[in-house]
Design an enzyme around this catalytic site. Structure first.
Site, mmCIF file in Angstrom:
data_model
loop_
_atom_site.group_PDB
_atom_site.id
_atom_site.type_symbol
_atom_site.label_atom_id
_atom_site.label_comp_id
_atom_site.label_asym_id
_atom_site.label_seq_id
_atom_site.Cartn_x
_atom_site.Cartn_y
_atom_site.Cartn_z
ATOM 1 C CB CYS A 40 -0.117 -24.194 -42.878
ATOM 2 S SG CYS A 40 1.373 -22.679 -42.578
ATOM 3 C CB CYS A 45 2.075 -20.733 -45.058
ATOM 4 S SG CYS A 45 0.802 -21.213 -44.338
ATOM 5 C CE LYS A 48 2.684 -17.045 -48.767
ATOM 6 N NZ LYS A 48 1.128 -16.131 -48.736
ATOM 7 C CE1 TYR A 175 -2.369 -15.374 -47.642
ATOM 8 C CE2 TYR A 175 -5.216 -15.030 -47.210
ATOM 9 C CZ TYR A 175 -4.055 -16.210 -47.479
ATOM 10 O OH TYR A 175 -4.269 -16.595 -46.834
ATOM 11 C CD GLU A 179 0.761 -14.481 -50.782
ATOM 12 O OE1 GLU A 179 1.221 -14.213 -49.833
ATOM 13 O OE2 GLU A 179 0.317 -15.606 -50.795
ATOM 14 C CG HIS A 432 23.045 5.293 -40.417
ATOM 15 N ND1 HIS A 432 22.258 4.852 -40.855
ATOM 16 C CD2 HIS A 432 23.755 5.163 -40.956
ATOM 17 C CE1 HIS A 432 22.447 5.925 -41.474
ATOM 18 N NE2 HIS A 432 22.862 5.742 -42.422
ATOM 19 C CD GLU A 437 18.778 4.654 -40.424
ATOM 20 O OE1 GLU A 437 19.014 5.054 -38.950
ATOM 21 O OE2 GLU A 437 19.626 3.606 -41.671
HETATM 22 C C1 LIG Z 1 -1.902 -20.438 -50.907
HETATM 23 C C2 LIG Z 1 -1.879 -20.372 -49.326
HETATM 24 C C3 LIG Z 1 -1.321 -19.809 -48.622
HETATM 25 C C4 LIG Z 1 -1.331 -19.272 -47.712
HETATM 26 N N1 LIG Z 1 -0.067 -18.649 -47.074
HETATM 27 C C5 LIG Z 1 -0.149 -18.234 -45.967
HETATM 28 C C6 LIG Z 1 0.394 -17.500 -45.044
HETATM 29 O O1 LIG Z 1 1.446 -16.463 -45.510
HETATM 30 N N2 LIG Z 1 0.397 -17.149 -43.522
HETATM 31 C C7 LIG Z 1 -0.766 -18.004 -42.840
HETATM 32 O O2 LIG Z 1 -0.439 -17.568 -41.818
HETATM 33 N N3 LIG Z 1 -1.436 -18.097 -43.918
HETATM 34 C C8 LIG Z 1 -1.453 -18.788 -45.131
HETATM 35 N N4 LIG Z 1 -2.619 -19.911 -45.574
HETATM 36 C C9 LIG Z 1 -3.777 -19.615 -44.307
HETATM 37 C C10 LIG Z 1 -3.214 -20.814 -43.585
HETATM 38 O O3 LIG Z 1 -2.591 -21.594 -44.259
HETATM 39 C C11 LIG Z 1 -4.685 -21.086 -43.551
HETATM 40 O O4 LIG Z 1 -5.220 -20.629 -42.162
HETATM 41 C C12 LIG Z 1 -3.639 -22.777 -42.224
HETATM 42 O O5 LIG Z 1 -3.490 -23.901 -42.680
HETATM 43 C C13 LIG Z 1 -5.414 -23.251 -41.329
HETATM 44 O O6 LIG Z 1 -5.162 -24.022 -40.992
HETATM 45 P P1 LIG Z 1 -6.375 -25.483 -40.198
HETATM 46 O O7 LIG Z 1 -5.586 -26.132 -39.078
HETATM 47 O O8 LIG Z 1 -7.157 -24.704 -39.840
HETATM 48 O O9 LIG Z 1 -6.235 -26.504 -41.538
HETATM 49 P P2 LIG Z 1 -5.715 -27.174 -42.512
HETATM 50 O O10 LIG Z 1 -4.165 -26.784 -42.230
HETATM 51 O O11 LIG Z 1 -6.558 -26.909 -43.781
HETATM 52 O O12 LIG Z 1 -5.929 -27.947 -41.888
HETATM 53 C C14 LIG Z 1 -6.802 -29.046 -41.739
HETATM 54 C C15 LIG Z 1 -6.419 -30.705 -42.178
HETATM 55 O O13 LIG Z 1 -8.132 -31.112 -41.794
HETATM 56 C C16 LIG Z 1 -7.754 -32.321 -42.827
HETATM 57 N N5 LIG Z 1 -9.290 -32.967 -43.160
HETATM 58 C C17 LIG Z 1 -10.639 -31.935 -43.937
HETATM 59 N N6 LIG Z 1 -11.865 -32.904 -43.554
HETATM 60 C C18 LIG Z 1 -11.715 -34.148 -43.586
HETATM 61 C C19 LIG Z 1 -12.406 -35.330 -42.619
HETATM 62 N N7 LIG Z 1 -13.090 -35.170 -42.919
HETATM 63 N N8 LIG Z 1 -11.020 -36.433 -42.099
HETATM 64 C C20 LIG Z 1 -10.390 -36.152 -41.871
HETATM 65 N N9 LIG Z 1 -9.649 -35.142 -42.374
HETATM 66 C C21 LIG Z 1 -10.359 -34.093 -42.967
HETATM 67 C C22 LIG Z 1 -7.522 -32.237 -44.411
HETATM 68 O O14 LIG Z 1 -7.108 -32.887 -45.397
HETATM 69 C C23 LIG Z 1 -6.450 -30.786 -43.719
HETATM 70 O O15 LIG Z 1 -5.372 -31.292 -43.888
HETATM 71 C C24 LIG Z 1 -2.248 -19.257 -46.650
HETATM 72 C C25 LIG Z 1 -3.075 -20.459 -48.206
HETATM 73 C C26 LIG Z 1 -3.137 -20.871 -48.546
HETATM 74 C C27 LIG Z 1 -4.460 -21.279 -49.594
#
Ligand SMILES: Cc1cc2nc3c(=O)[nH]c(=O)nc-3n(C[C@H](O)[C@H](O)[C@H](O)COP(=O)(O)OP(=O)(O)OC[C@H]3O[C@@H](n4cnc5c(N)ncnc54)[C@H](O)[C@@H]3O)c2cc1C
Length: 455
Positions: A40, A45, A48, A175, A179, A432, A437
């Site tokens: 994110c 997010c 983006k 999406y 986007e 308004h 509205e």
């Molecule tokens: C282009 C794009 C736009 C988005 N826009 C939106 C939006 O507008 N609104 C919205 O609600 N959601 C949006 N999302 C989705 C949102 O980003 C994800 O749902 C959210 O980040 C998920 O969080 P998470 O904690 O599950 O995983 P992540 O945020 O992906 O975090 C996972 C972390 O784990 C780490 N990791 C992985 N494997 C290992 C390992 N073996 N050892 C140590 N670390 C590891 C990774 O490096 C990463 O930092 C978007 C996604 C993308 C790709």
């Protein structure tokens, strides 16, 4: 045990779980292989939406003349990328502080799960133990394996392009594809979308999909539907895409926005006895617990709704359940979602098609030119659709296309979560002149469904 909780992955879900668990006095470690903040903050997010803001200036400049302004606009991509990177670094530091301030530890390494209570740190080459493990490793872009696919980029690379391509082909209909299509188009890149389905944003209300498609047309985004890419080939500085209908065409860049897969490859979960879904995601119960009682999983890796607020909520609730003696499960029954494209799309509750199969419904539709457009030649209309139960007027769905759609749906989520009726919306005094509205001034239904039939 070295820790009460070991969190694998410092993204939205992992950081919130760690922060809350540490606040409740647990000894917590977050293991992060890349940058703290996760998808994110670093490559989702936030960057983006900053790019969406940048792209929207082109529309503002288009309208500006009608309001008496003369604008000599120039766009510089490296400036946007550098300023975006500065903001991401600030947010990354804030996420690190969120873990460390309440007493959590960040370990910068790649984790491999070795048992129900143990994790191996790949770089450090040592093992650490925890009473509970939380898998919050998120997902990665899926790229179809077709000849030349390595020539394409994904959303990860789109945030760091050295320069804007003269043209781009975006493969996908979700999406992220929507986007980025309007980001690139708004920044002056000739943009084409290719998608195997019959239109973008599958699952959204059909009127929103049609309105969005018209919005893409108005912005010069070419769409090629019911078609796939067969092969990519380099040709000079360009990439030639060979399509399934036999047509070939060159593009400055090709981007795959063809879905995401869970980050479970090589994570060792199977060895620890954790069951995985066929797509690699981790099945969990309502409390985010896997089939191994000491291992929990939250966020995108679980294959539930892939949205930041859900990952955050799931992570928080795991901390409540494990360390605050307060078991909490996430309610996924009424989740709003937005597409931050141009035009913006936001939706909550049932689509018209789904609602019509659930019983008798009334449908209220408003289509109007947003006031900002009225002085300009821009003909684009906004769409608002409110779907209510016929008998008691309970609001079942709200679908909006146009400026501020996401902000409006976010606020409407509050009364809808409380079971609001149409009469509750009607009681609210209109503000308004606003677009919102319209939602509190609908008189009679535009049409109805009785017994599943539109009347
Ligand atoms: C282009 C794009 C736009 C988005 N826009 C939106 C939006 O507008 N609104 C919205 O609600 N959601 C949006 N999302 C989705 C949102 O980003 C994800 O749902 C959210 O980040 C998920 O969080 P998470 O904690 O599950 O995983 P992540 O945020 O992906 O975090 C996972 C972390 O784990 C780490 N990791 C992985 N494997 C290992 C390992 N073996 N050892 C140590 N670390 C590891 C990774 O490096 C990463 O930092 C978007 C996604 C993308 C790709």
């Amino acid at each position: 045990m070295d820790f009460d909780l070991i969190v694998v992955g410092g993204g939205s879900g992992g950081v919130r779980a760690a922060r809350m668990a540490a606040t409740y006095g647990a000894k917590v470690a977050v293991i992060e292989a890349d940058r703290v903040g996760g998808t994110c903050v670093i490559r989702g997010c936030i960057p983006k939406k900053l790019f969406v803001y940048a792209a929207r200036f082109s529309k503002i400049f288009e309208i500006a003349g009608s309001y008496g302004w003369t604008v000599d606009a120039q766009f510089d991509w490296p400036t946007l990328v550098a300023n975006k990177d500065k903001e991401i670094a600030r947010l990354e530091a804030a996420y690190e502080a969120a873990v460390e301030k309440p007493g959590g530890t960040i370990i910068r390494d790649r984790a491999i799960v070795t048992g129900p209570n143990s994790v191996r740190l790949q770089k450090a080459g040592r093992e650490i133990t925890g009473r509970y493990l939380l898998i919050a490793t998120g997902g990665h872009p899926y790229v179809p394996s077709l000849p030349g696919c390595e020539l394409g980029i994904t959303s990860n690379e789109a945030f760091h392009l050295k320069q804007l391509p003269h043209s781009i082909l975006i493969d996908g209909g979700g999406y992220v594809a929507a986007e980025f299509a309007t980001i690139f188009a708004g920044l002056g890149v000739h943009t084409t979308v290719v998608y195997r389905g019959r239109g973008m944003l599958r699952g959204f209300d059909e009127d929103l999909r049609a309105g969005f498609d018209a919005g893409l047309e108005a912005r010069g985004v070419r769409r090629i539907y019911e078609t796939t890419i067969r092969k990519l080939e380099k040709s000079g500085d360009d990439i030639v895409a060979h399509f399934s209908d036999g047509v070939d065409a060159p593009f400055g860049a090709v981007m795959f926005a063809t879905g995401r897969r869970a980050n479970t490859g090589g994570l060792g979960l199977e060895a620890a006895g954790v069951a995985l879904n066929p797509d690699g995601s981790v099945p969990v119960d309502n409390y985010s617990r896997t089939n191994v009682p000491s291992i929990y999983a939250v966020g995108d890796v679980t294959g539930r709704l892939q949205l930041t607020p859900l990952a955050v909520r799931e992570g928080w609730y795991v901390a409540e359940t494990l360390f605050n003696n307060n078991p909490m499960s996430v309610d996924l029954s009424l989740v709003g979602t937005a597409v931050f494209a141009e035009p913006e799309v936001a939706t909550i509750g049932l689509s018209e098609a789904d609602a019509a199969t659930h019983g008798d419904i009334d449908v209220y539709v408003a289509r109007f030119r947003p006031m900002l457009n009225t002085l300009s030649p821009v003909p684009e209309r906004m769409l608002m659709k409110l779907i209510t139960e016929a008998n008691d007027g309970r609001v079942l769905g709200l679908h909006i296309l146009g400026p501020g759609a996401a902000e409006l749906v976010q606020i409407a989520a509050i009364p809808m979560g409380m079971g609001a009726r149409k009469a509750d919306f009607d009681r609210a005094m209109a503000m308004h002149p606003t677009a919102g509205e319209e939602l509190v001034t609908f008189k009679s239904p535009s049409y109805r469904y009785r017994g599943g039939v539109k009347v």
